[in-house]
Scaffold this motif. Structure first.
Motif, PDB file in Angstrom:
ATOM      1  N   THR A 237      55.339  51.100  43.337  1.00 14.58           N
ATOM      2  CA  THR A 237      54.918  50.074  44.788  1.00 14.58           C
ATOM      3  C   THR A 237      56.410  50.575  46.265  1.00 14.58           C
ATOM      4  O   THR A 237      57.491  50.522  45.011  1.00 14.58           O
ATOM      5  CB  THR A 237      55.182  48.615  44.578  1.00 14.58           C
ATOM      6  OG1 THR A 237      54.982  48.127  45.988  1.00 14.58           O
ATOM      7  CG2 THR A 237      55.946  48.054  43.874  1.00 14.58           C
ATOM      8  N   GLU A 238      55.819  50.832  46.796  1.00 15.02           N
ATOM      9  CA  GLU A 238      56.821  50.750  47.707  1.00 15.02           C
ATOM     10  C   GLU A 238      57.667  49.128  48.463  1.00 15.02           C
ATOM     11  O   GLU A 238      58.929  49.401  48.972  1.00 15.02           O
ATOM     12  CB  GLU A 238      56.470  51.933  49.066  1.00 15.02           C
ATOM     13  CG  GLU A 238      56.499  53.032  48.997  1.00 15.02           C
ATOM     14  CD  GLU A 238      55.594  53.434  50.147  1.00 15.02           C
ATOM     15  OE1 GLU A 238      56.068  54.398  50.700  1.00 15.02           O
ATOM     16  OE2 GLU A 238      54.236  52.960  50.414  1.00 15.02           O
ATOM     17  N   SER A 239      57.290  48.507  48.235  1.00 18.30           N
ATOM     18  CA  SER A 239      57.555  47.009  48.517  1.00 18.30           C
ATOM     19  C   SER A 239      56.737  45.906  47.984  1.00 18.30           C
ATOM     20  O   SER A 239      55.486  45.760  47.275  1.00 18.30           O
ATOM     21  CB  SER A 239      57.717  46.860  49.272  1.00 18.30           C
ATOM     22  OG  SER A 239      56.928  46.119  50.690  1.00 18.30           O
ATOM     23  N   GLY A 240      57.337  45.258  47.307  1.00 16.88           N
ATOM     24  CA  GLY A 240      56.444  44.136  46.605  1.00 16.88           C
ATOM     25  C   GLY A 240      54.988  44.422  45.766  1.00 16.88           C
ATOM     26  O   GLY A 240      55.480  45.501  44.749  1.00 16.88           O
ATOM     27  N   LEU A 241      54.082  44.449  45.751  1.00 17.85           N
ATOM     28  CA  LEU A 241      53.101  44.134  44.578  1.00 17.85           C
ATOM     29  C   LEU A 241      52.419  45.854  45.472  1.00 17.85           C
ATOM     30  O   LEU A 241      52.536  46.110  46.697  1.00 17.85           O
ATOM     31  CB  LEU A 241      51.951  43.173  44.844  1.00 17.85           C
ATOM     32  CG  LEU A 241      52.284  42.431  44.295  1.00 17.85           C
ATOM     33  CD1 LEU A 241      50.760  41.027  44.428  1.00 17.85           C
ATOM     34  CD2 LEU A 241      52.367  41.834  42.403  1.00 17.85           C
ATOM     35  N   CYS A 242      52.167  46.155  43.878  1.00 17.92           N
ATOM     36  CA  CYS A 242      51.582  47.475  43.814  1.00 17.92           C
ATOM     37  C   CYS A 242      50.465  47.832  44.708  1.00 17.92           C
ATOM     38  O   CYS A 242      49.604  46.676  45.348  1.00 17.92           O
ATOM     39  CB  CYS A 242      51.696  48.483  42.829  1.00 17.92           C
ATOM     40  SG  CYS A 242      49.953  48.463  42.327  1.00 17.92           S
ATOM     41  N   SER A 243      49.748  48.862  45.174  1.00 15.97           N
ATOM     42  CA  SER A 243      47.949  49.093  46.408  1.00 15.97           C
ATOM     43  C   SER A 243      47.484  49.013  45.781  1.00 15.97           C
ATOM     44  O   SER A 243      46.427  47.596  46.339  1.00 15.97           O
ATOM     45  CB  SER A 243      48.054  50.286  47.393  1.00 15.97           C
ATOM     46  OG  SER A 243      48.129  51.748  45.869  1.00 15.97           O
ATOM     47  N   ILE A 244      47.568  48.958  43.932  1.00 14.07           N
ATOM     48  CA  ILE A 244      46.231  48.074  44.059  1.00 14.07           C
ATOM     49  C   ILE A 244      46.712  46.616  43.677  1.00 14.07           C
ATOM     50  O   ILE A 244      45.051  45.904  43.054  1.00 14.07           O
ATOM     51  CB  ILE A 244      46.769  49.055  42.375  1.00 14.07           C
ATOM     52  CG1 ILE A 244      45.869  50.201  42.443  1.00 14.07           C
ATOM     53  CG2 ILE A 244      45.118  48.280  41.300  1.00 14.07           C
ATOM     54  CD1 ILE A 244      46.760  51.555  41.050  1.00 14.07           C
ATOM     55  N   CYS A 245      47.334  46.149  42.614  1.00 12.79           N
ATOM     56  CA  CYS A 245      47.516  44.869  42.589  1.00 12.79           C
ATOM     57  C   CYS A 245      47.254  43.970  43.829  1.00 12.79           C
ATOM     58  O   CYS A 245      46.416  42.580  44.083  1.00 12.79           O
ATOM     59  CB  CYS A 245      48.765  44.292  42.330  1.00 12.79           C
ATOM     60  SG  CYS A 245      49.036  44.570  40.049  1.00 12.79           S
ATOM     61  N   SER A 246      47.540  44.367  44.842  1.00 12.59           N
ATOM     62  CA  SER A 246      47.522  43.834  46.241  1.00 12.59           C
ATOM     63  C   SER A 246      46.041  43.862  47.246  1.00 12.59           C
ATOM     64  O   SER A 246      45.809  43.760  47.783  1.00 12.59           O
ATOM     65  CB  SER A 246      49.023  43.867  47.142  1.00 12.59           C
ATOM     66  OG  SER A 246      48.742  45.040  47.620  1.00 12.59           O
ATOM     67  N   ASP A 247      45.718  44.885  46.348  1.00 10.35           N
ATOM     68  CA  ASP A 247      43.562  45.365  46.989  1.00 10.35           C
ATOM     69  C   ASP A 247      42.992  44.432  46.086  1.00 10.35           C
ATOM     70  O   ASP A 247      42.522  43.951  44.810  1.00 10.35           O
ATOM     71  CB  ASP A 247      43.646  46.736  46.187  1.00 10.35           C
ATOM     72  CG  ASP A 247      42.222  47.466  46.946  1.00 10.35           C
ATOM     73  OD1 ASP A 247      41.364  46.497  47.218  1.00 10.35           O
ATOM     74  OD2 ASP A 247      42.041  48.174  46.958  1.00 10.35           O
TER      75      ASP A 247
END
Ligand code: ZN
Length: 200
Positions: A66-76
């Protein structure tokens, strides 16, 4: 044995930390870097290493990059957050994502149990998976460790840990070749493995 100047020795030592790179190969890489690599490439190479360390990290939820915090999958929010696919490595996650069929979330173990290499359950990222299941957020866990002895052992172990929870546990179908590595499988094989997944 005569040693190289310490700047070169340090580089040899750094290269030899990579998997599969012994002293001789590390020596070759270091001498190549010194004698053949243009200064610009050396700067790019070292900047890439530093920026990787500074700009990316591991998703606290699933173990992905991830680039910051939750990854793009978890935050989708369009993905199914009650279905979790357990993979050995980030490389396997990217391989499955490239097929574009799976719409749940992931859990990256970051390795598999290996008695010969002395890797035990405590060396893997498993606790947070159990925690998620315990919190009742998950309805299905799909075990997608590779069809190797280590992959099977790890899947069995996780299956046992999940026994006490009332969730569906499945394993990807063995269309995947025995001893096969997910990341080398073609898209069709992965799709078939999903369709044919069975209760485990
Ligand atoms: Zn994540």
């Amino acid at each position: 044995m005569k040693k190289y100047p310490s700047a070169l020795e340090n580089l040899i030592e750094s290269f030899s930390k990579l998997p599969g790179v012994g002293r001789k190969t590390a020596e070759r890489y270091a001498l190549y870097t010194f004698t053949k690599m243009p200064e610009e490439d050396i700067t790019d190479f070292s900047n890439a290493l530093i920026s990787m360390h500074k700009d990316i990290s591991v998703c606290p939820c699933c173990g992905n990059i991830t680039e910051s915090g939750l990854c793009s999958i978890c935050s989708d929010e369009t993905r199914k957050h009650d279905q979790i696919l357990v993979v050995e490595s980030i490389k396997d996650l990217y391989k499955i994502e490239s097929v574009g069929e799976y719409n749940g979330i992931y859990h990256v173990l970051n390795g598999v149990i290996s008695f010969s290499k002395g890797i035990g359950i405590d060396d893997l990222n498993i606790d947070s998976l159990i925690e998620k299941v315990k919190n009742g957020e998950i309805s299905e866990v799909i075990l997608a460790t590779n069809a190797t002895l280590e992959g099977e052992t790890t899947a069995r172990y996780i299956r046992e840990l999940l026994n006490e929870y009332n969730i569906k546990v499945t394993r990807l179908a063995h269309g995947l070749p025995v001893g096969g590595d997910l990341s080398y499988s073609d898209e069709m094989t992965i799709l078939k493995a999903f369709e044919g997944r069975t209760e485990y």
